[in-house]
Design a protein around this motif. Structure first.
Motif, short mmCIF file in Angstrom:
data_model
loop_
_atom_site.label_atom_id
_atom_site.label_comp_id
_atom_site.label_asym_id
_atom_site.label_seq_id
_atom_site.Cartn_x
_atom_site.Cartn_y
_atom_site.Cartn_z
N LEU G 3 0.85 -1.19 0.00
CA LEU G 3 0.00 0.00 0.00
C LEU G 3 0.88 1.24 0.00
N ALA G 35 -11.85 2.33 -7.09
CA ALA G 35 -10.41 2.05 -7.24
C ALA G 35 -9.75 1.63 -5.94
N GLY G 36 -10.52 1.58 -4.85
CA GLY G 36 -9.92 1.20 -3.57
C GLY G 36 -9.04 2.29 -2.99
N THR G 38 -8.60 5.52 -0.52
CA THR G 38 -9.21 6.18 0.64
C THR G 38 -8.41 7.44 0.94
N SER G 55 -3.42 1.21 -3.63
CA SER G 55 -2.34 0.59 -4.39
C SER G 55 -1.57 1.70 -5.10
N ARG G 56 -0.31 1.45 -5.43
CA ARG G 56 0.50 2.47 -6.10
C ARG G 56 -0.15 2.88 -7.40
N ARG G 57 -0.64 1.90 -8.13
CA ARG G 57 -1.31 2.16 -9.40
C ARG G 57 -2.52 3.09 -9.20
N ARG G 86 -3.73 1.48 6.09
CA ARG G 86 -4.35 2.78 5.83
C ARG G 86 -4.71 3.46 7.14
N ALA G 89 -9.06 4.37 6.40
CA ALA G 89 -9.77 3.28 5.71
C ALA G 89 -11.28 3.47 5.69
N ILE G 90 -11.83 4.28 6.60
CA ILE G 90 -13.29 4.41 6.64
C ILE G 90 -13.82 5.48 5.69
#
Lengths: 145, 145, 145, 145, 145, 145, 145, 145, 145, 145
Positions: G3, G35-36, G38, G55-57, G86, G89-90
């Motif tokens: 992450l 995209a995940g 946060t 993710s880095r991407r 993270r 994360a929320i």
């Protein structure tokens, strides 16, 4: 299943002679080779300082057997550590006698309380570095034997 | 997306011959080159010790496939670590046989319990340093093969 | 003139009984009090795991004497370290028997290979933490004896 | 003779049902208890994430056997480390199913790329902390099962 | 008012030619000299890997401008760190093309997943060490261009 | 211009009485207050263990004067270190007599070779922690005086 | 497959209004959830300070898209680091406006050059700790919005 | 039973002459050889800086005796540390006079406040490095005596 | 009584000439020699960067006096640290003028934002390493003056 | 663009009165608020000890101006460090007078050579911890003013 090193000091009985050392050496070499134990034994001023390397099982069995040998008394542990590799892998057992040669006496003094060989006054680290420095002197061919 | 290293030990089945090693080598090289896996396989006293380097995905697929090979049993992981760079980048796979040459036996003893090649007694660090030192001996041209 | 800690494991001879433990304890307490040695002896599944604390001289003399005791065999060192303070200063020697109580078995498993007490599979750190956690259970009065 | 931890991820085959999980669990518990293996298996979104603790020998044998199970594919190692003590000593094996409960999804997201359970995107440390946090949620009785 | 380093990877558009590289280089050199930005751009297998050094302000302005260049897509950051000194102080910008030369491919493989130049699989540290090792090869005059 | 701490041990002459201690204390307090020296003196089994804190100049002058006092012999330094803050800032000098109280004997044993107060067997760290723990016992009002 | 966290600062264009913030927020939330990604966006004194996790991407694609938004200029990276978990994360994205409330101004001053929100004067660590402390204030319900 | 090092500074009385130094040296050598104390005494600008190495007991007895010598005053400890090995093992005691030679004055200035030898302004580390550098100069035969 | 290092940057007034530098140098040398201050002054592009070494008292008095000199303005501290030894012990003060020589400009760029000498953009570590590298160039005789 | 902390000590001129302190405070507050400088000034026994926090530029300008104030002399730096956050963010400037209250004198003694406030004998760390502990006493309302 790591490797371990054990260093101890002990006092030779009065009257221990050269042929005793030879006998100790030969017996050690035979036993150690079978058990995968390597190491070195320094002797001077009636004191022994010995390092054993190998599996925990093997060096403890060796040490237990050594304690029963009537030719020395007052055995005292100085170091018992897990190690990454052996320092004395080429020797099943080597005996080095500490003469009064100045270079030898300076190395003794560098790591202990007096010029007289009294490894009982060494810490674990000091005894290990003493054994390494004496071995180096020996390998340079600069040590009287 | 880091690089990983996996080291394992296993036992060769009885009767494994030189041409088996050659075949293993050739198949490995072909598969590994495609998958970006590099490494080295040392063999002696009926034991294998192999290191694999590459992406986590690639070395795990390779290891899963290796486990199915009937020519060895009792595979056991010794090391699995994220690494900054490969140590064996020039070899898709290299096989080094451990002879009874004194230099080889001393390196074995330096990192394990006995002179017999028993990598099962090594820790991850010991197996890695063993493989590096054997490789160095090979590159110096001082290793019998 | 530092303090040291020595931990070893050994195997009880077949047929060792409760009154043997009591005798070992009483003799230890007497000898240790004189020599400034403190510690704890855990016993279960025919295995001993004992910790000794004190001057290097005193714990080595104690260990040498223990090795001669015919009621156990296969003594093996697990830890020998310089320490800043004693963990068991209030006990000249304490014997704790490891029952099949679930809490005891969980602590054994937490630090070793199986639920059967096999301290031979422990590292120095694991044996020390095992002894501390068992002692804590005892002090909470939550240990069957 | 240290303890080790192994964590891997794998993909469940299509159509895996609840009774398969129960069967996996029961078989694992039986095998693991005998071998001194402890751990936990989390399952969600067709992925497995499992941690195994025990002797190096025992967890490798267990992992080799797991790899042969036709109910999952694409097994990939995430962590393999020497440990000082077990984190899951009370469980021979525990299966935790990851529901769509918000607390569960937040923990998944906290340690991986998306809310969908994709442990393949975790590092060793992330997978371990994920398993610990999920276990904590379970012990608080706050996890739907 | 520290110095920073930024490394990114991106994909060249299809049909990028040598004269495009020359043009990129010349424009970069002019802009960078004015802004106190130094660095290096490696190109191979349709991928760019570029390092920028300078004030935080200057390298971010440069990066923002680079992102708008239509000759590449999928830019992804690999490293952004405060640094004590520049590694590429002698180059306002240098372009190094990665040929199929064996030495070059070995360096690529040493730091990434395959021999094909896929810097997207590198970590920040790996990309930096890759760039350093390629630069060293260039300075030794041993790199085909 | 840092602060320093000096700890030494010495042997009281035979026949030292309570009123000698009082006199030592009063004189110390007077001298120390003027010189900015703080500290504590513990006394038991005919041995002194004293800690001095202050400027390097002040504690050395104090120690030089103490050495001349005929009421003790065999003074030996145990610790001399630069410190960030004083531990005994509220005491110009405090005398604590070590009785045969069990709590006191346990603290002695925790940090030295035997239950008899022989601070000569302590390292610098052990003597400091001994003094801190004895002080804590005193402040809790749990120490017989 | 770790992450990452990316923090940047930028300047809002003149005339940016509350409904722009709402729009930015809604669009971000939608894109990020897919995209995940946060994170959190703080806004005050015409400056933005935003943190992205994923993710880095994913965070690089998000950042590239953000740079094209005409509602801000002078974007400058402050932190880009691999992270273990993270912190936000929320929140797919949360917008916090920085009022002139004294508690808010004190937190600004604690981590930057003046009471005016000038995150451009922050280091990576300072911006992260600022965002955490502002978030904590918000969660305590003590922040005016 | 470790080794210790003690360094102190003191002021020579007015009128101290060369033959006094010789006498100090001869007496020291005799006493030290018996006690296993090694070290070095530097003298210049009416100040002494001396290092003693040996057992804690031996160097403290030596220091206590030195303090009584009427040929110096204002003795102040600079360093007292446990050491792994002696730095001056070849010298029972060596006296080095610090002349106005430029190399000597530069070494003095490198480690203290002025070119005048005022070791009182040195920390423990500075005094040790000063003594080592002066010794090195002497061994190179580049020091006027 | 440790040694300290102070580094500051300042702006020369317009029209500062070579003979001003000479005068500054001569006065500094005289004052510094008396006070035990050593160091170096680099000058270029109308900026000064100076390092002072000595007792805390002496370098602060020197700095206070320097601040009053009307030939420079905008003095700003860059580093103030306790040090173990002086780096510039051989110079009471040395003035090095920074020419447009390529080697000099590369060293400037290596440690700051642009080729123009703007030490104000340096951190303490960068300024120290800049001064060391410039000094090294000078000692090699490779610096134009 | 980090934050910095500067601590200095100086001597008040004879005859400094309470209203001078008030005036210093008011002027400081006004100037500091504008420049983003925060901090605290302690005063006692005719000595000042002041801490300044802010941008490097702002605290250096402030310090340069302070040095010109005729109401104190012998200013000496004690600490100048990059910091992650301000400790005194709530105070543009606060003046605390050190009375003869026992708690205050104990804190002075804890961190310096004597009970008389002589911050000149403090190291950077000691002065910082002194200021923090005095501030804590003030916030508890336990400090006489």
């Amino acid at each position: 299943m790591a490797l371990y090193r054990l260093i101890y000091v002990s006092q030779a009985i009065a009257g221990l002679e050269y042929r005793d050392l030879i006998e100790i050496l030969q017996k050690s070499e035979f036993n150690n080779r079978r058990a995968g134990v390597t190491g070195m034994l320094s002797f001077g001023d009636s004191m022994f300082l010995q390092v054993l390397e190998g599996s925990r099982r093997a060096i403890c069995e060796t040490y237990n057997r050594i304690l029963l040998d009537p030719r020395h008394t007052h055995a005292e542990l100085i170091d018992f550590s897990e190690i990454d590799h052996r320092d004395f892998a080429i020797w099943s057992m080597k005996v080095l006698q500490l003469s009064n040669q100045e270079e030898v006496r300076n190395i003794i003094l560098k790591y202990s309380h007096t010029e007289t060989f009294s490894p009982i006054s060494m810490t674990g680290l000091q005894s290990l570095n003493f054994l390494r420095e004496i071995t180096e002197l020996y390998h340079k061919g600069a040590m009287d034997q």
